[in-house]
Motif scaffolding. Structure first.
Motif, PDB file in Angstrom:
ATOM      1  N   THR A  27       0.702  -1.641   0.372  1.00 56.13           N
ATOM      2  CA  THR A  27      -0.014  -0.202  -0.184  1.00 56.13           C
ATOM      3  C   THR A  27       0.658   1.192   0.239  1.00 56.13           C
ATOM      4  O   THR A  27       2.114   0.989   0.109  1.00 56.13           O
ATOM      5  N   ASN A  64      -2.704   2.447   7.344  1.00 56.90           N
ATOM      6  CA  ASN A  64      -3.094   3.374   6.060  1.00 56.90           C
ATOM      7  C   ASN A  64      -3.263   5.041   6.618  1.00 56.90           C
ATOM      8  O   ASN A  64      -3.211   5.552   5.896  1.00 56.90           O
ATOM      9  N   GLU A 100      -3.957  10.797   5.752  1.00 57.44           N
ATOM     10  CA  GLU A 100      -4.152   8.883   5.548  1.00 57.44           C
ATOM     11  C   GLU A 100      -3.236   8.989   4.166  1.00 57.44           C
ATOM     12  O   GLU A 100      -3.558   9.889   2.804  1.00 57.44           O
ATOM     13  N   ASN A 102      -3.803   5.738   1.714  1.00 54.31           N
ATOM     14  CA  ASN A 102      -4.120   4.853   1.165  1.00 54.31           C
ATOM     15  C   ASN A 102      -5.631   4.760  -0.277  1.00 54.31           C
ATOM     16  O   ASN A 102      -6.179   4.300  -0.488  1.00 54.31           O
ATOM     17  N   GLY A 103      -6.323   5.441   0.743  1.00 51.84           N
ATOM     18  CA  GLY A 103      -7.662   6.317  -0.354  1.00 51.84           C
ATOM     19  C   GLY A 103      -8.927   5.205   0.206  1.00 51.84           C
ATOM     20  O   GLY A 103     -10.263   5.580   0.198  1.00 51.84           O
ATOM     21  N   GLU A 104      -8.819   5.605   1.655  1.00 51.86           N
ATOM     22  CA  GLU A 104     -10.174   4.621   2.596  1.00 51.86           C
ATOM     23  C   GLU A 104     -10.215   5.105   3.939  1.00 51.86           C
ATOM     24  O   GLU A 104      -9.219   5.874   4.210  1.00 51.86           O
ATOM     25  N   PRO A 105     -10.541   5.479   4.289  1.00 50.57           N
ATOM     26  CA  PRO A 105     -11.292   6.194   5.585  1.00 50.57           C
ATOM     27  C   PRO A 105     -10.393   5.051   6.831  1.00 50.57           C
ATOM     28  O   PRO A 105      -9.592   4.156   7.177  1.00 50.57           O
ATOM     29  N   ALA A 106     -10.071   6.185   7.544  1.00 52.59           N
ATOM     30  CA  ALA A 106      -9.056   5.665   8.626  1.00 52.59           C
ATOM     31  C   ALA A 106      -8.954   6.071   9.950  1.00 52.59           C
ATOM     32  O   ALA A 106     -10.056   6.975  10.240  1.00 52.59           O
ATOM     33  N   PRO A 149     -10.358   9.446   3.006  1.00 60.30           N
ATOM     34  CA  PRO A 149      -9.349   9.129   2.300  1.00 60.30           C
ATOM     35  C   PRO A 149      -9.030  10.092   1.878  1.00 60.30           C
ATOM     36  O   PRO A 149      -9.392  10.964   1.442  1.00 60.30           O
ATOM     37  N   ARG A 150      -7.474  10.199   2.143  1.00 62.46           N
ATOM     38  CA  ARG A 150      -6.426  10.826   1.676  1.00 62.46           C
ATOM     39  C   ARG A 150      -6.634  12.705   2.125  1.00 62.46           C
ATOM     40  O   ARG A 150      -6.124  13.259   2.124  1.00 62.46           O
TER      41      ARG A 150
END
Length: 184
Positions: A27, A64, A100, A102-106, A149-150
């Motif tokens: 990732t 992530n 963030e 990986n482009g997904e919620p953290a 994301p991001r």
């Protein structure tokens, strides 16, 4: 190559380091963490009694997302003209920035090895977006960090043990007055 700014200045040799990591798919967060470990290796000191214990004043463990900045702001400089500024009542706020990758919620917790009186999530100018809940237990403060994301998140911290402590230097003259003396 000719550089008009440096004119005749030219270095024939350069020093570079490369890290080649054979891997399968990784990732963006893993790639960033490997690069940071390569660029800024952790300095470890071992004594005669083996390896010393680990002390980390801040800990953020998220697969992530990463903590990209940690610094202390000077009071009275930044944010003085910003409306709803988070550091207005904190003399030297600690600022922590997360990203963030990986482009997904953290979702994770920032662990601080001291008591945090207040924590604010802010925009990049330091304007308060929300006050964050702080849980203090066993000498560690836990602050939830949620990222889209991001997304970049900035958090201002009022760490009790990190507050400015005024000292009267005249009471400690025997210490500071001898610092610059050289004995032969």
């Amino acid at each position: 190559a000719y550089d008009p700014w440096d004119e005749n200045y030219f270095q024939r040799f350069t020093r570079a380091q490369f890290l080649i990591v054979p891997h399968g798919p990784i990732t963006n967060a893993e790639r960033w963490k490997i690069a940071q470990e390569f660029r800024n290796p952790v300095i470890r000191v071992s004594g005669s009694g083996g390896t010393p214990g680990t002390f980390a004043p801040f800990r953020f463990d998220c697969p992530n997302a990463v903590m990209t900045a940690l610094y202390r702001e000077e009071s009275g400089h930044a944010g003085q003209h910003v409306e709803n500024y988070a550091g207005v009542d904190i003399e030297h706020p600690y600022i922590v920035r997360f990203l963030e990758l990986n482009g997904e919620p953290a979702s994770s917790f920032l662990e601080v090895s001291d008591q945090v009186a207040r924590a604010f999530r802010t925009n990049l100018l330091g304007q308060i977006e929300s006050e964050l809940p702080v849980t203090f237990e066993g000498g560690v403060s836990m602050i939830p960090v949620e990222l889209g994301p991001r997304q970049i998140a900035t958090i201002y911290l009022d760490i009790v043990e990190g507050r400015k402590q005024p000292r009267n230097l005249d009471e400690h003259r025997e210490v500071w007055a001898t610092v610059h003396r050289v004995t032969d």
